[in-house]
Design a protein around this motif. Structure first.
Motif, mmCIF file in Angstrom:
data_model
loop_
_atom_site.group_PDB
_atom_site.id
_atom_site.type_symbol
_atom_site.label_atom_id
_atom_site.label_comp_id
_atom_site.label_asym_id
_atom_site.label_seq_id
_atom_site.Cartn_x
_atom_site.Cartn_y
_atom_site.Cartn_z
ATOM 1 N N ALA A 1 0.394 -1.193 0.361
ATOM 2 C CA ALA A 1 -0.280 0.328 -0.237
ATOM 3 C C ALA A 1 0.572 1.636 0.170
ATOM 4 N N ASP A 2 2.396 0.959 1.209
ATOM 5 C CA ASP A 2 3.386 2.231 0.320
ATOM 6 C C ASP A 2 3.589 3.018 -0.550
ATOM 7 N N LEU A 3 3.671 1.854 -0.747
ATOM 8 C CA LEU A 3 4.782 1.985 -2.375
ATOM 9 C C LEU A 3 4.533 1.869 -2.993
ATOM 10 N N GLY A 4 2.321 1.594 -3.221
ATOM 11 C CA GLY A 4 2.218 0.976 -4.728
ATOM 12 C C GLY A 4 2.572 -0.008 -5.586
ATOM 13 N N ILE A 5 2.962 -1.207 -5.414
ATOM 14 C CA ILE A 5 2.521 -2.229 -5.639
ATOM 15 C C ILE A 5 1.792 -2.940 -6.422
ATOM 16 N N ASP A 6 1.516 -3.386 -7.290
ATOM 17 C CA ASP A 6 0.817 -4.424 -7.879
ATOM 18 C C ASP A 6 1.477 -5.689 -6.705
ATOM 19 N N TYR A 7 0.544 -6.531 -5.912
ATOM 20 C CA TYR A 7 1.264 -7.447 -4.998
ATOM 21 C C TYR A 7 0.594 -8.679 -4.725
ATOM 22 N N GLU A 8 0.410 -10.148 -4.206
ATOM 23 C CA GLU A 8 0.099 -11.251 -4.040
ATOM 24 C C GLU A 8 0.879 -11.393 -3.358
ATOM 25 N N TYR A 9 -0.596 -12.081 -1.952
ATOM 26 C CA TYR A 9 0.599 -13.157 -1.288
ATOM 27 C C TYR A 9 -0.249 -14.590 -1.292
ATOM 28 N N SER A 10 1.124 -15.446 -1.352
ATOM 29 C CA SER A 10 0.562 -16.846 -1.441
ATOM 30 C C SER A 10 1.323 -17.591 -0.565
ATOM 31 N N ALA A 11 0.223 -18.571 -0.381
ATOM 32 C CA ALA A 11 0.211 -19.075 1.128
ATOM 33 C C ALA A 11 -0.055 -20.475 1.155
ATOM 34 N N SER A 12 0.134 -21.330 1.314
ATOM 35 C CA SER A 12 -0.906 -22.752 1.971
ATOM 36 C C SER A 12 -1.593 -22.311 2.870
ATOM 37 N N LYS A 13 -2.866 -23.209 2.599
ATOM 38 C CA LYS A 13 -4.276 -22.763 3.818
ATOM 39 C C LYS A 13 -3.620 -23.111 5.278
ATOM 40 N N ASP A 14 -3.370 -24.600 5.289
ATOM 41 C CA ASP A 14 -3.111 -24.763 6.450
ATOM 42 C C ASP A 14 -1.716 -25.591 6.712
ATOM 43 N N GLY B 1 7.639 -8.885 6.393
ATOM 44 C CA GLY B 1 7.310 -9.017 5.085
ATOM 45 C C GLY B 1 6.897 -7.321 4.469
ATOM 46 N N TYR B 2 7.405 -6.728 5.653
ATOM 47 C CA TYR B 2 7.980 -5.386 4.930
ATOM 48 C C TYR B 2 8.707 -4.926 4.299
ATOM 49 N N TYR B 3 9.908 -5.119 5.118
ATOM 50 C CA TYR B 3 11.005 -4.679 4.179
ATOM 51 C C TYR B 3 11.419 -5.924 2.834
ATOM 52 N N GLY B 4 11.033 -7.117 3.426
ATOM 53 C CA GLY B 4 11.248 -8.059 2.034
ATOM 54 C C GLY B 4 10.975 -7.190 0.751
ATOM 55 N N MET B 5 9.450 -6.711 0.190
ATOM 56 C CA MET B 5 8.986 -5.786 -0.485
ATOM 57 C C MET B 5 10.159 -4.612 -0.491
ATOM 58 N N LEU B 6 9.874 -4.018 0.190
ATOM 59 C CA LEU B 6 11.236 -3.176 0.431
ATOM 60 C C LEU B 6 12.268 -2.618 -0.967
ATOM 61 N N MET B 7 12.592 -4.014 -0.242
ATOM 62 C CA MET B 7 14.362 -4.364 -0.986
ATOM 63 C C MET B 7 13.844 -4.610 -2.753
ATOM 64 N N ALA B 8 12.707 -5.325 -2.885
ATOM 65 C CA ALA B 8 12.583 -5.638 -3.991
ATOM 66 C C ALA B 8 11.836 -4.520 -4.986
ATOM 67 N N TYR B 9 11.470 -3.339 -4.274
ATOM 68 C CA TYR B 9 10.703 -2.695 -5.259
ATOM 69 C C TYR B 9 12.333 -1.529 -4.983
ATOM 70 N N GLN B 10 12.905 -1.004 -4.201
ATOM 71 C CA GLN B 10 14.351 0.019 -4.275
ATOM 72 C C GLN B 10 15.031 -0.391 -5.316
ATOM 73 N N TYR B 11 15.722 -2.578 -5.404
ATOM 74 C CA TYR B 11 16.290 -2.846 -6.434
ATOM 75 C C TYR B 11 15.684 -2.622 -8.060
ATOM 76 N N LEU B 12 14.220 -2.521 -7.928
ATOM 77 C CA LEU B 12 13.474 -3.022 -9.255
ATOM 78 C C LEU B 12 13.714 -1.411 -9.892
ATOM 79 N N ASN B 13 13.510 -0.304 -9.550
ATOM 80 C CA ASN B 13 13.073 1.452 -8.749
ATOM 81 C C ASN B 13 14.659 1.763 -9.385
ATOM 82 N N TYR B 14 15.352 1.480 -8.873
ATOM 83 C CA TYR B 14 17.134 2.806 -8.598
ATOM 84 C C TYR B 14 18.012 1.622 -8.268
ATOM 85 N N GLY B 15 18.453 0.101 -8.546
ATOM 86 C CA GLY B 15 19.508 -1.047 -8.493
ATOM 87 C C GLY B 15 20.198 -1.410 -6.700
#
Length: 336
Positions: free
Chosen positions: A67-80, A286-300
């Motif tokens: 939400a903070d970074l404006g990412i189109d995101y999917e959380y993928s996980a097992s049900k149990d 959870g936050y920093y994993g997304m943040l690292m991906a965002y900053q890498y893709l945008n700024y390297g």
């Protein structure tokens, strides 16, 4: 426009830049490398079931970052916790097939998941590892890691147990085959043994890990067979609750400590039923994993090393402040 993956790799190698933790909202930087306000990155985050309080908090962090970074995101996980290895194999294969801009993933079962992570990397998908996989993330081509140091978590637990007088301990592992769980138990055992004590491992089948009654009976069985057990160390908040119940069932005076946090765990520390909890702060993972991906893709830019989110020791001395946060912001420090 996002910088290309090839350019991002070049930029990261040349700059050796550290992770920037501020000023990173989507569209906040108008330089040539930044994403445009109308273009969203697509990131798939493969993590654990939200039925577990730990991953409920992890997902809150991922949701907040998206939400903070404006990412189109999917959380993928097992049900149990049933059939975890084949389930995560399928989830990872499906993520690769979707060709997202990046994949964030917990390397929970290395024998199965590492070849798939390497497959994603070979397909040109940047991969960031969270929670599990600290020892191997570079070797398999991932670009970053955020999570705990599991051996350090175990050692902190062992030190707290020894300080409380533990000499005959049990480490309860409900995720057989997961290196993080094994390393926690090893670190715990090392400290207890170094102080002259003994430790035994109790492995709970993963398919039984969400069945509180089965977990309680298994722990009570150990306590009944060895009345001298004076410390139980568990590797999850729900397992800790079952361990407390098991001590009552067995009429044991064994103390209980755990990793991970829930509202019940925090209240149990307050009441004295639980000696301690070691928090690896899943919200940050959870936050920093997304943040690292965002900053890498945008700024390297990339962190130079692993990003440690734990251990953070919670005892009766500091539990009130942690519980206040979890009451004000439900689930941030672990769900109920």
């Amino acid at each position: 426009m996002n910088i290309t993956r090839k350019a991002a790799v070049t930029a990261a190698v040349l700059s050796a830049a550290a992770l920037v933790l501020s000023g990173c909202a989507a569209g906040s930087n108008s330089s040539d490398g930044a994403a445009s306000e109308t273009e969203k990155l697509t990131i798939i985050n493969i993590s654990g079931p939200v039925s577990d309080p730990f991953f409920g908090s992890f997902k809150q962090g991922s949701d907040a970052a998206a939400a903070d970074l404006g990412i189109d995101y999917e959380y993928s996980a097992s049900k149990d916790n049933a059939d975890l290895v084949p389930t995560y194999s399928k989830l990872t294969e499906a993520a690769i097939a979707k060709k997202p801009d990046a994949i964030v993933i917990g390397n929970y079962f290395p024998d199965t998941l590492e070849p798939l992570i390497e497959k994603a990397v070979a397909a040109g998908i940047p991969v960031f590892v969270t929670n599990s996989g600290r020892a191997s993330w570079r070797e398999i081509g991932a670009l970053g890691f955020v999570g705990e140091n599991p051996e350090a978590m175990g050692r902190e637990a062992g030190k707290a147990a020894v300080e409380a007088g533990a000499t005959n301990a049990v480490c309860v592992n409900q995720i057989a085959g997961n290196p993080v769980a094994e390393q926690r138990c090893q670190g715990f055992s090392d400290e207890i043994i170094a102080a002259g004590g003994t430790v035994q491992d109790l492995v709970i089948p993963s398919e039984d890990a969400t069945n509180d009654q089965k977990v309680q009976q298994a722990i009570a069985g150990v306590l009944n067979s060895d009345p001298d057990v004076d410390m139980i160390f568990t590797l999850g908040s729900s397992i800790a609750t079952a361990a407390i119940a098991a001590t009552k069932q067995a009429g044991s005076e064994a103390q209980v400590g755990t990793t991970d946090v829930s509202t019940n765990v925090l209240k149990s520390i307050q009441s004295g039923e639980l000696l301690f909890s070691l928090d690896q702060q899943p919200y940050l993972q959870g936050y920093y994993g997304m943040l690292m991906a965002y900053q890498y893709l945008n700024y390297g830019v990339l962190p130079a090393n692993e990003v440690d989110s734990g251990p953070f020791l919670i005892t009766k001395d500091n539990v009130d402040a942690v519980l206040e946060v979890n009451t004000t912001y439900p689930g941030i420090r672990g769900a109920s």
